[in-house]
Motif scaffolding. Structure first.
Motif, PDB file in Angstrom:
ATOM      1  N   ALA A 172       0.836  -1.207   0.000  1.00  0.00           N
ATOM      2  CA  ALA A 172       0.000   0.000   0.000  1.00  0.00           C
ATOM      3  C   ALA A 172       0.868   1.254   0.000  1.00  0.00           C
ATOM      4  N   GLN A 173       1.933   1.241   0.780  1.00  0.00           N
ATOM      5  CA  GLN A 173       2.826   2.397   0.829  1.00  0.00           C
ATOM      6  C   GLN A 173       3.571   2.582  -0.490  1.00  0.00           C
ATOM      7  N   ALA A 174       4.012   1.478  -1.095  1.00  0.00           N
ATOM      8  CA  ALA A 174       4.731   1.554  -2.373  1.00  0.00           C
ATOM      9  C   ALA A 174       3.836   2.156  -3.446  1.00  0.00           C
ATOM     10  N   TYR A 175       2.600   1.706  -3.517  1.00  0.00           N
ATOM     11  CA  TYR A 175       1.685   2.248  -4.516  1.00  0.00           C
ATOM     12  C   TYR A 175       1.260   3.673  -4.155  1.00  0.00           C
ATOM     13  N   GLY A 176       1.239   3.976  -2.868  1.00  0.00           N
ATOM     14  CA  GLY A 176       0.971   5.353  -2.477  1.00  0.00           C
ATOM     15  C   GLY A 176       2.045   6.299  -2.983  1.00  0.00           C
ATOM     16  N   ASN A 177       3.294   5.874  -2.877  1.00  0.00           N
ATOM     17  CA  ASN A 177       4.390   6.678  -3.417  1.00  0.00           C
ATOM     18  C   ASN A 177       4.287   6.809  -4.932  1.00  0.00           C
ATOM     19  N   ALA A 178       3.927   5.704  -5.590  1.00  0.00           N
ATOM     20  CA  ALA A 178       3.780   5.743  -7.043  1.00  0.00           C
ATOM     21  C   ALA A 178       2.705   6.747  -7.442  1.00  0.00           C
ATOM     22  N   ASP A 179       1.583   6.750  -6.731  1.00  0.00           N
ATOM     23  CA  ASP A 179       0.516   7.706  -7.027  1.00  0.00           C
ATOM     24  C   ASP A 179       0.987   9.136  -6.802  1.00  0.00           C
ATOM     25  N   PHE A 180       1.792   9.321  -5.765  1.00  0.00           N
ATOM     26  CA  PHE A 180       2.339  10.648  -5.493  1.00  0.00           C
ATOM     27  C   PHE A 180       3.172  11.137  -6.672  1.00  0.00           C
TER      28      PHE A 180
END
Length: 372
Positions: A172-180
């Motif tokens: 979830a955090q990895a994809y959160g960074n990607a979205d950022f």
């Protein structure tokens, strides 16, 4: 002793627009990112590069820029400066380093079918040149060659995969960074359009060579034929792979007793090997004019950082190393004999002190770069 060879590019620092404009830009961007980015976004700068993957040759970092002193600029300097100043913005300055780290790290885990050039326009050429190098050095199926592309930085899954492989973040955090970062891409005029985001060319002792689209693009804009650029970089990095494979025999006590000299030695040898291949009758068969064109571009930026672990040799020394490799290849022209890497290494040692290091090695009085 071959690790961490870093090519420092001496180019001018960039200038942003007025303070009031920057403040407006940053405020609007901050609002946009807050509204767009996934709430799972966490610390962005948590990536760790394994020691095995720290063999960089043409790495470019905005934070490392220094203002040129007495050294005259080159066409390469000019196109890099133009690329930086043409559309740099506050976000570009803030996130450039992490973007290039993501782009580089992805190449180590990239399992896609490889292509070269932003649209794959050089794929056949690079594949053919790779096969030629394999045959020339008797290294079939030993080295993986991959392309580095700006497109990686606009791919949610690829950005997330870097965090999943090179950090301890959750999915979830990895994809959160990607979205950022995808939101940053929308807000920035520099990210991810700039060729400096794939301005990379390196060899890793993990049997990997990576060449970025941006490096070839800017070198071509500086006036060197694109195919010569691909051939030259690939041949140079291939030489480093040969060095990795022969470290224990060629450098049993290290290439030198200090890091700057060791890096200079291995870089000059890679220049020698590359020019030898590029001009050999059974190699790339380029004439000296075409090889010299490539060398002028990449080597004459200047490197008089004599105490730096990344010292590559002076421009004069690097050019002489390439000339020596060319002369040695031409001496074999009649029979077109292929030599082993050991034989080429021994020839380099003979040329090193008799020809290559006769170029000035002392820094100028002001400890700046030499002028060529």
């Amino acid at each position: 002793m071959i690790k961490n060879y870093l090519k420092m590019l001496a180019i001018g620092s960039f200038v942003l627009t007025s303070c009031s404009q920057d403040e407006t830009l940053e405020t609007s961007v901050e609002m946009n990112l807050t509204a767009t980015a996934n709430t799972e976004s966490t610390n962005l700068d948590v990536l760790e590069t394994p020691a095995l993957f720290t063999h960089n040759d043409f790495k470019f970092k905005i934070s490392s820029l220094v203002e040129p002193t007495s050294c005259a600029t080159t066409p390469f300097n000019d196109v890099i400066n133009a690329s930086v100043s043409g559309n740099i913005d506050a976000l570009g300055a803030q996130y450039y380093d992490i973007y290039t780290q993501i782009a580089q790290l992805y190449t180590f885990i990239d399992t896609d079918s490889q292509y070269f050039g932003a649209d794959g326009e050089y794929t056949n050429y690079v594949n053919n040149r790779t096969r030629s190098l394999e045959k020339f050095w008797d290294m079939s199926n030993l080295i993986t060659v991959r392309g580095q592309h700006n497109a990686t930085l606009n791919d949610r899954d690829k950005i997330a995969s870097v965090y999943l492989n090179f950090s301890t973040l959750t999915e979830a955090q990895a994809y959160g960074n990607a979205d950022f970062f995808l939101a940053v891409n929308e807000a920035s005029t520099f990210l991810n359009e700039s060729p400096l985001l794939s301005f990379d060319g390196f060899a890793s002792s993990a049997d990997l060579i990576v060449i970025g689209d941006g490096l070839v693009q800017l070198a071509s804009e500086a006036g060197v034929e694109d195919k010569i650029v691909w051939s030259g970089i690939l041949a140079h990095e291939w030489a480093h792979q040969i060095q990795f494979d022969n470290t224990a025999v060629w450098y049993p006590n290290g290439a030198a007793d200090n890091a700057p000299e060791a890096t200079r030695f291995t870089e000059l040898e890679a220049d020698f090997f590359a020019a030898f291949y590029m001009t050999h009758k059974r190699g790339a068969t380029f004439n000296w004019k075409r090889v010299e064109e490539f060398n002028e571009l990449f080597f004459n930026i200047g490197d008089c950082q004599f105490t730096s672990p990344g010292h590559h040799g002076t421009p004069a020394q690097r050019m002489r190393a390439a000339e020596a490799g060319y002369d040695f290849a031409k001496s074999l022209q009649k029979n077109g004999k292929l030599l082993s890497a050991d034989e080429v290494h021994e020839s380099f040692l003979q040329y090193l002190n008799t020809t290559i290091l006769t170029a000035p090695i002392n820094p100028p009085a002001n400890n700046s770069q030499v002028r060529r």
